[in-house]
Motif scaffolding. Structure first.
Motif, PDB file in Angstrom:
ATOM      1  N   LEU A   1      11.947  16.413 -12.866  1.00 33.04           N
ATOM      2  CA  LEU A   1      12.900  16.088 -11.916  1.00 33.04           C
ATOM      3  C   LEU A   1      12.288  14.474 -11.431  1.00 33.04           C
ATOM      4  CD1 LEU A   1      15.575  16.435 -10.367  1.00 33.04           C
ATOM      5  CD2 LEU A   1      14.167  17.274  -8.532  1.00 33.04           C
ATOM      6  N   VAL A   2      10.642  14.594 -10.994  1.00 32.74           N
ATOM      7  CA  VAL A   2      10.456  13.483 -10.592  1.00 32.74           C
ATOM      8  C   VAL A   2      10.440  12.172 -11.664  1.00 32.74           C
ATOM      9  CG1 VAL A   2       8.223  12.448  -9.855  1.00 32.74           C
ATOM     10  CG2 VAL A   2       8.792  14.888  -9.298  1.00 32.74           C
ATOM     11  N   ALA A   3      10.204  12.426 -12.932  1.00 32.54           N
ATOM     12  CA  ALA A   3      10.149  11.679 -14.024  1.00 32.54           C
ATOM     13  C   ALA A   3      11.824  11.281 -14.395  1.00 32.54           C
ATOM     14  CB  ALA A   3       9.918  12.104 -15.339  1.00 32.54           C
ATOM     15  N   SER A   4      13.010  11.856 -13.850  1.00 37.81           N
ATOM     16  CA  SER A   4      14.132  11.475 -13.882  1.00 37.81           C
ATOM     17  C   SER A   4      14.500   9.862 -13.926  1.00 37.81           C
ATOM     18  CB  SER A   4      15.236  12.088 -13.093  1.00 37.81           C
ATOM     19  OG  SER A   4      16.455  11.715 -13.331  1.00 37.81           O
ATOM     20  N   PRO A   5      15.117   9.324 -14.834  1.00 39.44           N
ATOM     21  CA  PRO A   5      15.531   8.079 -14.785  1.00 39.44           C
ATOM     22  C   PRO A   5      16.563   7.920 -13.658  1.00 39.44           C
ATOM     23  CG  PRO A   5      16.312   8.748 -16.619  1.00 39.44           C
ATOM     24  CD  PRO A   5      15.832   9.795 -16.327  1.00 39.44           C
ATOM     25  N   LEU A   6      17.058   8.901 -13.102  1.00 40.17           N
ATOM     26  CA  LEU A   6      18.356   8.701 -12.075  1.00 40.17           C
ATOM     27  C   LEU A   6      17.743   8.649 -10.740  1.00 40.17           C
ATOM     28  CD1 LEU A   6      20.685  11.314 -13.537  1.00 40.17           C
ATOM     29  CD2 LEU A   6      20.917   8.982 -13.628  1.00 40.17           C
TER      30      LEU A   6
ATOM     31  N   ARG B   1       1.035  -1.173  -0.017  1.00 40.01           N
ATOM     32  CA  ARG B   1       0.086   0.031   0.067  1.00 40.01           C
ATOM     33  C   ARG B   1       1.097   1.217   0.120  1.00 40.01           C
ATOM     34  NH1 ARG B   1      -2.374   2.732   4.264  1.00 40.01           N
ATOM     35  NH2 ARG B   1      -4.170   4.148   3.613  1.00 40.01           N
ATOM     36  N   SER B   2       0.974   1.643  -1.085  1.00 39.73           N
ATOM     37  CA  SER B   2       2.193   2.689  -1.352  1.00 39.73           C
ATOM     38  C   SER B   2       1.773   4.098  -1.406  1.00 39.73           C
ATOM     39  CB  SER B   2       3.118   2.388  -2.824  1.00 39.73           C
ATOM     40  OG  SER B   2       2.237   2.356  -3.927  1.00 39.73           O
ATOM     41  N   GLU B   3       0.424   4.354  -1.478  1.00 42.62           N
ATOM     42  CA  GLU B   3       0.121   5.912  -2.036  1.00 42.62           C
ATOM     43  C   GLU B   3       0.218   6.664  -0.616  1.00 42.62           C
ATOM     44  OE1 GLU B   3       0.329   6.177  -4.993  1.00 42.62           O
ATOM     45  OE2 GLU B   3       0.469   4.118  -5.294  1.00 42.62           O
ATOM     46  N   ARG B   4       1.316   6.967  -0.239  1.00 39.29           N
ATOM     47  CA  ARG B   4       1.647   7.601   0.962  1.00 39.29           C
ATOM     48  C   ARG B   4       1.905   9.210   0.950  1.00 39.29           C
ATOM     49  NH1 ARG B   4       3.691   2.204   3.377  1.00 39.29           N
ATOM     50  NH2 ARG B   4       1.758   1.434   4.339  1.00 39.29           N
ATOM     51  N   TYR B   5       2.994   9.290   0.277  1.00 38.18           N
ATOM     52  CA  TYR B   5       3.595  10.676   0.194  1.00 38.18           C
ATOM     53  C   TYR B   5       4.126  10.916  -1.313  1.00 38.18           C
ATOM     54  CZ  TYR B   5       4.645   9.299   4.802  1.00 38.18           C
ATOM     55  OH  TYR B   5       4.442   8.771   6.007  1.00 38.18           O
ATOM     56  N   PHE B   6       4.085  12.320  -1.714  1.00 39.14           N
ATOM     57  CA  PHE B   6       4.429  12.806  -2.961  1.00 39.14           C
ATOM     58  C   PHE B   6       5.460  11.897  -3.311  1.00 39.14           C
ATOM     59  CE2 PHE B   6       2.096  16.891  -3.879  1.00 39.14           C
ATOM     60  CZ  PHE B   6       1.023  16.647  -3.077  1.00 39.14           C
ATOM     61  N   ASN B   7       6.568  11.621  -2.611  1.00 40.34           N
ATOM     62  CA  ASN B   7       7.854  10.977  -3.149  1.00 40.34           C
ATOM     63  C   ASN B   7       7.566   9.517  -2.882  1.00 40.34           C
ATOM     64  OD1 ASN B   7       8.068  10.666  -0.517  1.00 40.34           O
ATOM     65  ND2 ASN B   7       9.912  11.778  -0.315  1.00 40.34           N
ATOM     66  N   SER B   8       6.590   8.768  -2.868  1.00 39.78           N
ATOM     67  CA  SER B   8       6.534   7.338  -2.529  1.00 39.78           C
ATOM     68  C   SER B   8       6.772   6.900  -4.039  1.00 39.78           C
ATOM     69  CB  SER B   8       5.180   6.960  -2.413  1.00 39.78           C
ATOM     70  OG  SER B   8       4.794   7.392  -1.157  1.00 39.78           O
ATOM     71  N   PHE B   9       6.829   7.195  -5.084  1.00 38.38           N
ATOM     72  CA  PHE B   9       6.969   6.699  -6.652  1.00 38.38           C
ATOM     73  C   PHE B   9       8.583   6.714  -6.594  1.00 38.38           C
ATOM     74  CE2 PHE B   9       8.444   8.676 -10.740  1.00 38.38           C
ATOM     75  CZ  PHE B   9       8.487   7.586 -11.315  1.00 38.38           C
ATOM     76  N   LYS B  10       9.054   7.800  -6.382  1.00 38.34           N
ATOM     77  CA  LYS B  10      10.737   8.015  -6.451  1.00 38.34           C
ATOM     78  C   LYS B  10      11.356   6.975  -5.406  1.00 38.34           C
ATOM     79  CE  LYS B  10      13.057  10.166  -9.259  1.00 38.34           C
ATOM     80  NZ  LYS B  10      12.891   9.653 -10.435  1.00 38.34           N
TER      81      LYS B  10
END
Ligand code: SF4
Length: 849
Positions: A690-695, A413-422
């Motif tokens: 920046l969020v979409a960066s592959p790095l 259950r990952s949908e916690r923070y704006f930066n969870s995806f990263k």
């Protein structure tokens, strides 16, 4: 009383069908079986447990006609059920269940209803919903499904009706950050978008030697029994764990567990510090990286674009597939070549590349990642996360010593923070680096055969609202066109791309299970008509115009299930163990009654008459006839009779293999999908680039952008599970059999750090008021002071209390009367690009009442 022995019981399970054929269906043909008197008999009926959403295969135990619990099905390769399922009788026999159809008499939200007969309620529903179809706008009806009781038939009614809008629930769960973050690394991709759901891959806990758990507690949460059984086996065999969590999840056990308290929302910082160490220590096998990952891919160090790509065709399992081929430096040839032509690609180095008439310098993906990680030292990570640098180094050493039989858990259950995806993208990259994918004790692919379909509705004329948001909403660019419940709310509030006027909630609780209580209430109030199909009251039913009580899973036959969340394929059956209680009806019957009223006679005859005539047996036969993803010999063995007798068919566990379902067909430690998205967003000057960066790059949680430090009365709300509370709530919420145990773990309380609590003059048991200062909803809960919670965190068990909607209390007698639900107070906001609810990413204030 005659008792069955283990050998006999499955036979009886098969015969258990024999219960009265009555049921519920004037026109629904029940399962065929012999009659068997139930007096004095104990029978075991195969079911797919729905005390939470996982459908674990079990056996409903019925003694003298009364359901007493669910047991593990020993025919399963992973037999076991959890405490919630044992308490099934507390759900089924609860007199607080919705006993008959209800029609609203009070204001929306008040929870005032009158009883109605089934014909009256069904006619009213039909008269309201027919309006939109008659006007030529069936898309004005959206159908939100969570626990649908009639899979294979219920959604189909509304598909034939003509709506394309079926907003699924998982944008509050895993569908965004987890699915995209892990999907960019290992796939699969669908319609060009990555999406690795929890049913696609599992952690092989049973064979793992060491693992890092961040954001999930498999023993306490038990979100899926096959996983929990594997987890327990691993623990018995000495699996050592580092648990990175703002609250110590005691359910993970004390043995071999090392807890690292972390600041809420800073998992990404911890992961970056860890990645820095892994790369610095060269914690990888070069052969694995060359063979299975795109680490040797040459990339432009500045633009982050692959130095050169081409599409090639390859033969895989007798099919031609398109693969993205990329440039590498081939050490064997001493020159830059496409990976498909290279014999010995270099993992490191900078090389001169000439491609499409341009000559430039390019670096390997692995080196570019290492360059990016230079600044993310463990000391940097400590400042952001509060996890000591020395501890981060120790975790890196453990991973080095135990790889590849080790893992970093990509959470559920990952949908916690704006930066969870990263954070999850970085977790995926690290698992690829240490060689965990496709290894015993690492991450393995699940195997879910597909079943055939009985009903084939035509395609809707209108496009689903999700398509609009995927195109126009920057926060939904990588969104999922199955799981977009929040986008339905957005449509209700804005009428974009077209108005939604009515909603059907089929076992779905939008208001309890989605972040943004204030906006969701506003949206629900705007609806012209709301139908809830549910055996229980929940927050959303308070706003219903009509409620239809459907029979629970033990009171109905149900479509065959083949999604087993395991590498071992499984096909399971759910059969009726007892007759529906009160005036609840079989959901297949409800579906047919709605179909009859909403559709033309011709449509009914084409799509639903076969079910009316053939019943569930026809559905089962059709599902099995259309089975895909298993061998012909296996298919022959799986018959309806076999499933009735055994409850489950399991295939064989395959030897784990490393495979990737990405554009390059390699584990993409450097995502080609993200590289292309990054380029497009960069060119537009979009701040989400920046969020979409592959790095691997740092992105703060949203709450961190509003203040450097929390004030003394401020907390970040975090949640978790015990094997008592279902993440969907109602099955366990008002359950008499769980209430005492729940009280013993203070499941209605909020847990805060002891020292911080004392500084606020709080003592154990004090009642506190909890508010997000940006909205008006107030919640109350008892407080527990604990040394096992980070000072910035306020922990609560998910979905146990009424939260801000106390009108629910009048429908319950065993549920806590106070208790916090973060969804109610959460802002209606969305994580950039992936659109997750970010349900913990806000600040709450607490005061003593
Ligand atoms: S995890 Fe427990 S409650 Fe959920 S389906 Fe499995 S046995 Fe039932």
């Amino acid at each position: 009383m005659k008792k069955t022995n283990r050998r006999d019981f499955l036979k009886l399970g098969g015969l258990a069908l024999a219960g009265p054929l009555v049921a519920t269906g004037l026109n629904v043909k029940p399962a065929q079986a012999e009659k068997l008197p139930s007096y004095g008999m104990e029978k075991h009926v195969p079911v797919n447990c729905r005390m939470c959403a996982q459908k674990c295969p079990g056996l409903a135990r019925v003694v003298d006609g009364r359901l007493v619990g669910i047991e593990a099905n020993p025919q399963s390769v992973l037999p076991g059920v959890c405490g919630r399922s044992v308490a099934v009788a507390g759900m089924v026999y609860n007199p607080n269940r919705i006993q008959s159809p209800l029609i609203r008499v009070g204001e929306r939200g008040e929870g005032k209803f009158r009883r109605a007969s089934w014909p009256e309620a069904l006619d009213l529903v039909a008269s309201k919903l027919k309006i939109y179809r008659d006007q030529g706008t069936p898309e004005a009806v959206a159908v939100a499904v969570r626990f649908h009781g009639a899979p294979g038939v219920d959604n189909e009614v509304f598909k034939v009706y003509g709506t394309p809008n079926f907003p699924g629930y998982a944008d509050t769960c895993w569908a965004n950050s987890r699915a995209v973050g892990l999907g960019v690394v290992c796939g699969p991709f669908s319609k060009g978008l990555p999406g690795c759901s929890p049913s696609k891959v599992s952690i092989n806990f049973a064979k793992a030697k060491y693992g890092v758990l961040a954001g999930r507690n498999p023993a306490g949460g038990l979100v899926c029994y096959p996983w929990a059984m594997n987890f327990c086996k691993g623990k018995r065999d000495g699996l050592r764990l580092t648990v990175v969590d703002p609250r110590k999840p005691s359910e993970a056990g004390e043995d071999n567990v090392h807890w690292l308290p972390i600041k809420p929302g800073s998992d990404l910082a911890f992961m970056l510090g860890l990645f820095h160490e892994l790369i610095k220590n060269k914690s990888y096998e070069p052969e694995y990286l060359i063979k299975h990952t795109n680490a040797p891919m040459l990339v432009d160090a500045k633009t982050l674009q692959p130095a050169g790509v081409r599409e090639i065709e390859k033969e895989e399992k007798g099919k031609k597939v398109k693969i993205l081929d990329y440039l590498v430096f081939d050490r064997a040839a001493g020159e830059v070549r496409f990976a498909s032509d290279a014999k010995n690609p270099a993992l490191n180095g900078t090389y001169e590349v000439t491609f499409t008439d341009k000559t430039f310098k390019a670096v390997t993906a692995l080196d570019r990642i290492a360059q990016e990680l230079k600044n993310y030292t463990p000391e940097w990570a400590e400042k952001k996360s509060d996890v000591p640098a020395g501890e981060i180094r120790k975790v890196a050493q453990e991973l080095e010593q135990n790889r590849p039989h080790a893992f970093i858990d990509p959470t559920y259950r990952s949908e916690r923070y704006f930066n969870s995806f990263k954070g999850i993208q970085v977790i995926g990259m690290m698992n690829a680096l240490i060689g965990a994918f496709g290894q015993e004790g690492g991450i393995i692919w699940n195997h879910s055969p597909k079943t055939g379909k009985l009903i084939h509705p035509p395609k809707a004329k209108a496009a689903a609202i999700s398509k609009y948001y995927m195109k126009h909403d920057p926060n939904f660019r990588f969104g999922n066109d199955h799981y977009y419940r929040h986008r339905a709310v957005e449509t209700l509030l804005t009428d974009k791309p077209y108005p939604i006027k009515a909603m059907v909630f089929n076992g779905a609780n939008l208001l309890g299970g989605s972040a943004g209580g204030t906006e969701i209430v506003e949206a629900l109030k705007k609806l012209e008509f709301t139908l809830c199909i549910s055996p229980f009251f929940n927050e959303t039913t308070l706003y219903a115009d009509v409620i239809l009580p459907d029979a629970t899973f033990v009171e109905r036959d149900e479509a065959i299930n083949s999604k087993y969340k395991s590498e071992v394929p499984g096909v399971t059956i759910n059969m009726k163990a007892i007759d529906p209680l009160f005036d609840a009806k079989d959901p297949y019957w409800i579906s047919l009654e709605l179909a009859r009223r909403l559709l033309t006679a011709e449509e009914y005859a084409t799509h639903f008459k076969p079910y009316e005539d053939g019943g569930i047996e026809l559905l089962w036969e059709t599902q099995l006839a259309g089975l895909k993803g298993i061998s012909a010999d296996e298919k022959k063995k799986i018959t309806v009779d076999y499933l009735k007798q055994h409850g489950i068919w399991n295939g064989k566990a395959p030897i784990p293999k490393t495979k990737a379902k990405t554009p390059t067909h390699k584990l993409e430690i450097f995502s080609t999908f993200l590289a292309s998205e990054y380029a497009e967003l960069e060119a537009k000057g979009d701040s989400n680039a920046l969020v979409a960066s592959p790095l691997p790059v740092w992105q703060p949680a949203n709450w961190m952008t509003t203040r450097d430090k929390l004030a003394q009365d401020e907390f970040i709300p975090i949640t978790g599970f015990a094997p008592l509370n279902s993440f969907t709530g109602q099955q366990t919420k008002d359950n008499r059999l769980l209430a005492n145990v729940g009280e013993s773990i203070s499941w209605d309380a909020v847990f805060i750090n002891k020292a911080k609590g004392k500084s606020l003059r709080l003592a154990d048991g004090d009642l506190v008021s909890i508010r997000n200062p940006d909205n008006t909803l107030e919640q109350t809960a008892r407080v527990v002071l604990s040394e096992l919670v980070h000072p910035d965190a306020m922990f609560s068990y998910y979905g146990t209390g009424p939260g801000a909607f106390k009108n629910l209390n009048k429908f319950y007698s065993n549920a806590p009367k106070t208790g916090f639900n973060p969804n109610h107070s959460a802002p209606y906001h969305h994580a950039p690009l992936v659109g997750g609810h970010a349900a913990h990413d806000f600040v709450i204030k607490m005061r003593k009442i």
